[in-house]
Design a protein around this motif. Sequence first.
Motif, mmCIF file in Angstrom:
data_model
loop_
_atom_site.group_PDB
_atom_site.id
_atom_site.type_symbol
_atom_site.label_atom_id
_atom_site.label_comp_id
_atom_site.label_asym_id
_atom_site.label_seq_id
_atom_site.Cartn_x
_atom_site.Cartn_y
_atom_site.Cartn_z
ATOM 1 N N GLN A 115 50.630 51.488 39.988
ATOM 2 C CA GLN A 115 49.710 50.785 39.093
ATOM 3 C C GLN A 115 48.865 49.740 39.828
ATOM 4 O O GLN A 115 47.794 49.364 39.335
ATOM 5 N N ASN A 116 49.321 49.270 40.982
ATOM 6 C CA ASN A 116 48.731 48.065 41.571
ATOM 7 C C ASN A 116 48.231 48.214 43.000
ATOM 8 O O ASN A 116 47.589 47.286 43.510
ATOM 9 N N SER A 117 48.498 49.324 43.649
ATOM 10 C CA SER A 117 48.085 49.493 45.039
ATOM 11 C C SER A 117 46.725 50.180 45.084
ATOM 12 O O SER A 117 46.566 51.316 44.623
ATOM 13 N N LEU A 118 45.724 49.502 45.626
ATOM 14 C CA LEU A 118 44.348 49.996 45.622
ATOM 15 C C LEU A 118 44.152 51.114 46.636
ATOM 16 O O LEU A 118 44.735 51.116 47.723
ATOM 17 N N SER A 119 43.301 52.069 46.266
ATOM 18 C CA SER A 119 42.990 53.190 47.146
ATOM 19 C C SER A 119 41.492 53.481 47.091
ATOM 20 O O SER A 119 40.787 53.024 46.193
ATOM 21 N N THR A 120 41.023 54.256 48.052
ATOM 22 C CA THR A 120 39.624 54.674 48.066
ATOM 23 C C THR A 120 39.529 56.069 48.649
ATOM 24 O O THR A 120 40.484 56.571 49.260
ATOM 25 N N GLU A 121 38.400 56.702 48.432
ATOM 26 C CA GLU A 121 38.086 57.964 49.079
ATOM 27 C C GLU A 121 36.589 57.987 49.331
ATOM 28 O O GLU A 121 35.818 57.380 48.589
ATOM 29 N N THR A 122 36.170 58.655 50.387
ATOM 30 C CA THR A 122 34.756 58.734 50.726
ATOM 31 C C THR A 122 34.172 60.025 50.183
ATOM 32 O O THR A 122 34.688 61.113 50.451
ATOM 33 N N LEU A 123 33.107 59.890 49.393
ATOM 34 C CA LEU A 123 32.422 61.028 48.794
ATOM 35 C C LEU A 123 31.018 61.089 49.377
ATOM 36 O O LEU A 123 30.188 60.202 49.126
ATOM 37 N N VAL A 178 32.982 51.032 40.730
ATOM 38 C CA VAL A 178 34.026 50.221 40.091
ATOM 39 C C VAL A 178 34.033 50.592 38.611
ATOM 40 O O VAL A 178 33.059 50.339 37.901
ATOM 41 N N SER A 179 35.105 51.191 38.162
ATOM 42 C CA SER A 179 35.143 51.674 36.778
ATOM 43 C C SER A 179 36.485 51.371 36.123
ATOM 44 O O SER A 179 37.505 51.209 36.795
ATOM 45 N N ASP A 180 36.454 51.301 34.795
ATOM 46 C CA ASP A 180 37.665 51.253 33.979
ATOM 47 C C ASP A 180 38.646 50.177 34.448
ATOM 48 O O ASP A 180 39.840 50.430 34.629
ATOM 49 N N VAL A 181 38.131 48.977 34.615
ATOM 50 C CA VAL A 181 39.003 47.856 34.988
ATOM 51 C C VAL A 181 39.955 47.522 33.840
ATOM 52 O O VAL A 181 41.120 47.164 34.049
ATOM 53 N N HIS A 182 39.478 47.604 32.611
ATOM 54 C CA HIS A 182 40.286 47.363 31.414
ATOM 55 C C HIS A 182 41.011 46.018 31.460
ATOM 56 O O HIS A 182 42.165 45.889 31.039
ATOM 57 N N GLY A 183 40.307 45.015 31.987
ATOM 58 C CA GLY A 183 40.876 43.670 31.995
ATOM 59 C C GLY A 183 41.938 43.430 33.039
ATOM 60 O O GLY A 183 42.512 42.333 33.096
ATOM 61 N N LYS A 184 42.217 44.405 33.883
ATOM 62 C CA LYS A 184 43.288 44.254 34.874
ATOM 63 C C LYS A 184 42.842 43.307 35.984
ATOM 64 O O LYS A 184 41.677 43.283 36.378
ATOM 65 N N GLU A 185 43.776 42.539 36.506
ATOM 66 C CA GLU A 185 43.502 41.632 37.607
ATOM 67 C C GLU A 185 44.412 41.944 38.791
ATOM 68 O O GLU A 185 45.630 42.033 38.645
ATOM 69 N N PHE A 186 43.791 42.121 39.932
ATOM 70 C CA PHE A 186 44.511 42.348 41.184
ATOM 71 C C PHE A 186 44.502 41.024 41.949
ATOM 72 O O PHE A 186 43.580 40.725 42.698
ATOM 73 N N GLY A 187 45.503 40.226 41.713
ATOM 74 C CA GLY A 187 45.537 38.888 42.272
ATOM 75 C C GLY A 187 44.764 37.909 41.400
ATOM 76 O O GLY A 187 44.070 38.304 40.461
ATOM 77 N N VAL A 188 44.886 36.641 41.709
ATOM 78 C CA VAL A 188 44.201 35.600 40.940
ATOM 79 C C VAL A 188 42.700 35.822 41.013
ATOM 80 O O VAL A 188 42.127 35.977 42.096
ATOM 81 N N ASP A 189 42.044 35.874 39.846
ATOM 82 C CA ASP A 189 40.599 36.099 39.764
ATOM 83 C C ASP A 189 40.164 37.367 40.499
ATOM 84 O O ASP A 189 39.044 37.465 41.012
ATOM 85 N N ASN A 190 41.067 38.337 40.574
ATOM 86 C CA ASN A 190 40.785 39.626 41.202
ATOM 87 C C ASN A 190 40.415 39.494 42.684
ATOM 88 O O ASN A 190 39.671 40.330 43.221
ATOM 89 N N GLN A 191 40.974 38.495 43.342
ATOM 90 C CA GLN A 191 40.637 38.279 44.749
ATOM 91 C C GLN A 191 41.057 39.454 45.631
ATOM 92 O O GLN A 191 40.368 39.788 46.599
ATOM 93 N N ARG A 192 42.173 40.090 45.309
ATOM 94 C CA ARG A 192 42.613 41.231 46.123
ATOM 95 C C ARG A 192 41.663 42.411 45.970
ATOM 96 O O ARG A 192 41.339 43.099 46.943
ATOM 97 N N LEU A 193 41.191 42.642 44.747
ATOM 98 C CA LEU A 193 40.225 43.715 44.513
ATOM 99 C C LEU A 193 38.904 43.410 45.220
ATOM 100 O O LEU A 193 38.315 44.292 45.865
ATOM 101 N N LEU A 194 38.431 42.176 45.125
ATOM 102 C CA LEU A 194 37.166 41.811 45.757
ATOM 103 C C LEU A 194 37.249 41.944 47.279
ATOM 104 O O LEU A 194 36.307 42.423 47.919
#
Length: 296
Positions: free
Chosen positions: A46-54, A71-87
């Motif tokens: 649920q929490n480990s970010l991944s990517t793929e190159t298209l 960036v799609s379907d965040v649905h209010g989820k936060e990855f770290g405080v203020d989404n710092q991990r996602l950013l």
Amino acid sequence: MIKDETWEARRRPEQRGRKRRRRKRRRFFPFLLALLLCAGWVWWQQNSLSTETLTVSGTPAGFHGYRIAIVSDVHGKEFGVDNQRLLAFIQELRPDLIALVGDVIHKPEQLAMVPPLAKGLAAIAPTYYVTGNHEWAAKVVRTLEPMLEDCGVTVLSNRYVMLERGGDRLALLGAEDPNGYAGQKTIDQLAQEVRAAEGAETYQLLLSHRNNLYNKYAAAGVDLTLSGHAHGGFLRLPGTDGLIGHSPEGLKIFPSYTAGRYDLSHGTLAVSRGLGNQPPTFRLFNRPDVPLVILN
């Protein structure tokens, strides 16, 4: 020496009891370890970010190497405080543009998480937003769109902007979700508007939330569509494109067009598996996803 047979008789059941308890403990600890490992793996899913190159070919030469993070379907989820991990994760992808393709939130209480995310995205690269079905269902669009604009995100509500790079131009179109207001401009009308104003040969890059409208994207003649919506089919069992997902006819078992790049009868569709979920859904073999589209 005379044995106390009464004492020995009492001692044997006590020894057997202790042995049984030791055997139970030996069986319990491996079970507990397996349970903790399983819970950790589910959390990681649920929490480990991944990517793929298209990689998408046939784009204007000036845009070759252009990098777009979906960036799609965040649905209010936060990855770290203020989404710092996602950013930080998106920053490492070095995007030239960020496509925020809907379902950022699904309930009004989640509006508070939007400004830090929106400002962070806009600081990385020019960010463009289109609505998803859940923002309309939650009745937050009229609040959310100006909030995003104030944070530096460009809202594309059934309109387009022209991008220029290396002496070439392309049209970036944004389609409002069908859950929006009645009588809105169709994708075909928007594409025709671009052709009339910018020329029939103008490359058209469309942001639209729903992956399952691929027939409409092809019919409209857009060259590349970026979308989400399907959550990768939620549970991506091996050998499938997801267990359940959206199709043109509605929800479907073993759907298609849920993640990755697809060649349509005209143009290409790139679909993100998304980042969050709306309970009770969850992810299995389907980690949160920020695809990187590279024009070639």
